[in-house]
Write an enzyme that holds these catalytic residues in place. Structure first.
Site, PDB file in Angstrom:
ATOM      1  N   PHE A 233       0.858  -1.186   0.000  1.00  0.00           N
ATOM      2  CA  PHE A 233       0.000   0.000   0.000  1.00  0.00           C
ATOM      3  C   PHE A 233       0.891   1.232   0.000  1.00  0.00           C
ATOM      4  CE2 PHE A 233      -2.574   3.443   1.578  1.00  0.00           C
ATOM      5  CZ  PHE A 233      -3.741   3.277   0.852  1.00  0.00           C
TER       6      PHE A 233
ATOM      7  N   ASP B 250       9.193   2.548   1.683  1.00  0.00           N
ATOM      8  CA  ASP B 250       8.033   3.287   2.166  1.00  0.00           C
ATOM      9  C   ASP B 250       7.924   3.035   3.669  1.00  0.00           C
ATOM     10  OD1 ASP B 250       5.513   4.083   2.990  1.00  0.00           O
ATOM     11  OD2 ASP B 250       4.532   3.529   1.105  1.00  0.00           O
TER      12      ASP B 250
ATOM     13  N   LYS C 163       2.494   9.938   8.411  1.00  0.00           N
ATOM     14  CA  LYS C 163       1.798   9.451   9.613  1.00  0.00           C
ATOM     15  C   LYS C 163       2.439   9.903  10.930  1.00  0.00           C
ATOM     16  CE  LYS C 163      -0.613   5.421   7.714  1.00  0.00           C
ATOM     17  NZ  LYS C 163      -1.979   5.653   8.136  1.00  0.00           N
TER      18      LYS C 163
HETATM   19  C1  LIG Z   1       2.857   2.257   3.830  1.00  0.00           C
HETATM   20  C2  LIG Z   1       1.966   3.401   3.485  1.00  0.00           C
HETATM   21  N1  LIG Z   1       2.324   4.240   2.494  1.00  0.00           N
HETATM   22  C3  LIG Z   1       1.581   5.294   2.149  1.00  0.00           C
HETATM   23  C4  LIG Z   1       0.379   5.546   2.786  1.00  0.00           C
HETATM   24  C5  LIG Z   1      -0.444   6.728   2.378  1.00  0.00           C
HETATM   25  O1  LIG Z   1      -0.336   7.707   3.342  1.00  0.00           O
HETATM   26  P1  LIG Z   1      -1.373   8.948   3.346  1.00  0.00           P
HETATM   27  O2  LIG Z   1      -2.697   8.378   3.706  1.00  0.00           O
HETATM   28  O3  LIG Z   1      -0.809   9.875   4.378  1.00  0.00           O
HETATM   29  O4  LIG Z   1      -1.350   9.525   1.989  1.00  0.00           O
HETATM   30  C6  LIG Z   1      -0.038   4.703   3.810  1.00  0.00           C
HETATM   31  C7  LIG Z   1      -1.327   4.930   4.492  1.00  0.00           C
HETATM   32  O5  LIG Z   1      -1.889   4.070   5.121  1.00  0.00           O
HETATM   33  C8  LIG Z   1       0.771   3.594   4.186  1.00  0.00           C
HETATM   34  O6  LIG Z   1       0.410   2.757   5.148  1.00  0.00           O
END
Ligand SMILES: Cc1ncc(COP(=O)(O)O)c(C=O)c1O
Length: 426
Positions: free
Chosen positions: A156, A247, A276
């Site tokens: 994700f 990520d 986050k």
């Molecule tokens: C691993 C990861 N990358 C990116 C995101 C996207 O982050 P945002 O919701 O702040 O755009 C998330 C959100 O859950 C995530 O868990």
């Protein structure tokens, strides 16, 4: 100051300020787009690891805004930082130097493998920045006409068009095509799949330029990366010039018990992203680069809000508080307590629970594939037991409390989870 003292100092909701009638969800739904399947709960206050709904009912928050409220709610250090920064200066353009932005970047650089930082507002935006940087690197350094970025199945990476394309889960992409070209998916923790993709996709103008991957898959079911797999990934990238991008949006900023998820894997990325937990609930995202820092030139990437004094001033306080209060030690101890407790529950329900796994305070309880039970069933009943939880995919219940969670709060949550499981398996 101890974590417990900080929580005790946090604002407790004044009595008499609550509504006796249920929150009007119909009016809300008429006004707000239905992008979320919401639980019938309206939250209006928080202190430490607890939140209260509009009718004054208290819940233990093991969601933390989905792995975001690093210091819980109304933490005195955050209250002070927010107040100080809004009174001083909250927003100016990146056309000028912003001291708080520089200080936050320096903190991140001193506490990671990064050499330089770009600030934005969310995880998706941080990944977008990484994707753009990787593409420019591919065109200008690797001389690839049509660069491909490998990502993992069940990953994700966000909800923008490029990041839903990067996300290896068709359910997030359905109805949003045409997707962004230049992505290819491989199975997570499968090095053969990466090797095959790199050689098979080397054709004509196409070549693999980067691998974008989570050190631990969060939304995909709380799946930690294999050390041997990540070390081999690093070796392949070193040999081929392919960029390794991590990520760290969900697993980073101390949630894993180490500041960055990659520290569990014994490898460093070329680029990594954060959001986050970085701002503890104040919107901020960041992309960090090691070595490849001069790829972007003025005007090639930007954000109006990214790195503003408010977000950076508060995020810097979150970072300094993590360090000053030795919160990572708490994450390790509470994480172990939580996993041990969940494993003890799993042992009582072997027909329903297949595995408990995670790092620090990002943990998942996976349900047996052959039961009718889904994670949302447990999450719904846990609300009645006074604990907020969140699924990570259909079969995994995720536990991501604030990093300041106490031993007593973990015990309370475990009791509530056990009661919820007893109810749904009756
Ligand atoms: C691993 C990861 N990358 C990116 C995101 C996207 O982050 P945002 O919701 O702040 O755009 C998330 C959100 O859950 C995530 O868990």
């Amino acid at each position: 100051m101890s974590i417990q003292t900080l929580i005790e100092q946090a604002t407790i909701p004044p009595s008499g300020s609550v509504s006796s009638s249920p929150f009007d969800t119909d009016s809300f739904n008429e006004a707000v787009m239905s992008t979320y399947a919401r639980f019938p709960l309206a939250l209006e206050r928080g202190a430490g690891c607890r939140v209260w709904d509009t009718q004054g009912r208290e819940y233990l928050d093991f969601v933390a805004g989905i792995a975001t409220c690093t210091l819980g709610h109304a933490h005195p250090a955050m209250v002070e930082a927010v107040t100080r920064q809004i009174q001083k200066l909250h927003h100016v353009s990146n056309l000028y130097y912003i001291p708080e932005q520089g200080e936050l970047a320096q903190w991140i650089i001193q506490h990671s493998c990064a050499d330089r930082v770009f600030f934005c507002n969310s995880g998706a935006e941080a990944n977008e920045a990484a994707i753009k940087l990787a593409r420019k690197y591919a065109h200008t350094v690797l001389d690839i006409e049509k660069p491909i970025i490998l990502t993992a199945n069940a990953s994700f990476h966000g909800r923008t068009l490029a990041t839903i394309t990067a996300t290896g889960q068709p359910k997030y992409q359905k109805h949003f095509d045409p997707l962004v070209p230049g992505f290819h998916y491989v199975d997570y923790n499968d090095i053969g799949a990466v090797e095959a993709a790199i050689s098979e996709l080397d054709e004509g103008d196409y070549r693999v330029a980067a691998i974008l991957i989570e050190p631990l898959q969060g939304e995909g079911g709380v799946r930690p990366g294999d050390v041997a797999y990540f070390q081999k990934l690093r070796q392949i990238c070193d040999e081929t010039g392919v960029l390794l991008i991590f990520d760290e949006v969900q697993v980073g900023m101390g949630r894993s018990g180490k500041l960055w998820g990659y520290e569990h894997l014994g490898v460093e990325p070329d680029i990594f992203t954060s959001a986050k937990g970085l701002g503890g609930g104040i919107p901020i995202g960041a992309m960090m680069s090691k070595k490849f820092c001069d790829i972007f030139q003025p005007g090639e990437h930007a954000s109006t809000f990214g790195g503003n004094p408010f977000a950076c001033g508060v995020a810097l306080t979150v970072c300094q508080t993590l360090e000053r209060d030795n919160i990572l030690q708490n994450v390790e101890a509470r994480g172990e307590q939580l996993r041990n407790g969940l494993k003890a529950i799993a042992a009582k329900y072997p027909n329903y629970i297949s595995e408990v796994r995670g790092w620090g305070l990002i943990n998942g309880l996976e349900l047996q594939a052959d039961t009718q039970l889904v994670a949302a069933d447990i999450v719904k009943v846990a609300i009645d037991e006074g604990v907020l939880l969140v699924p990570a995919g259909p079969k995994v219940v995720r536990f991501v409390p604030p990093l300041i969670v106490t031993e007593a709060e973990v015990d309370t949550a475990l009791k509530a989870v056990e009661a919820a499981i007893a109810t749904v398996t009756k």
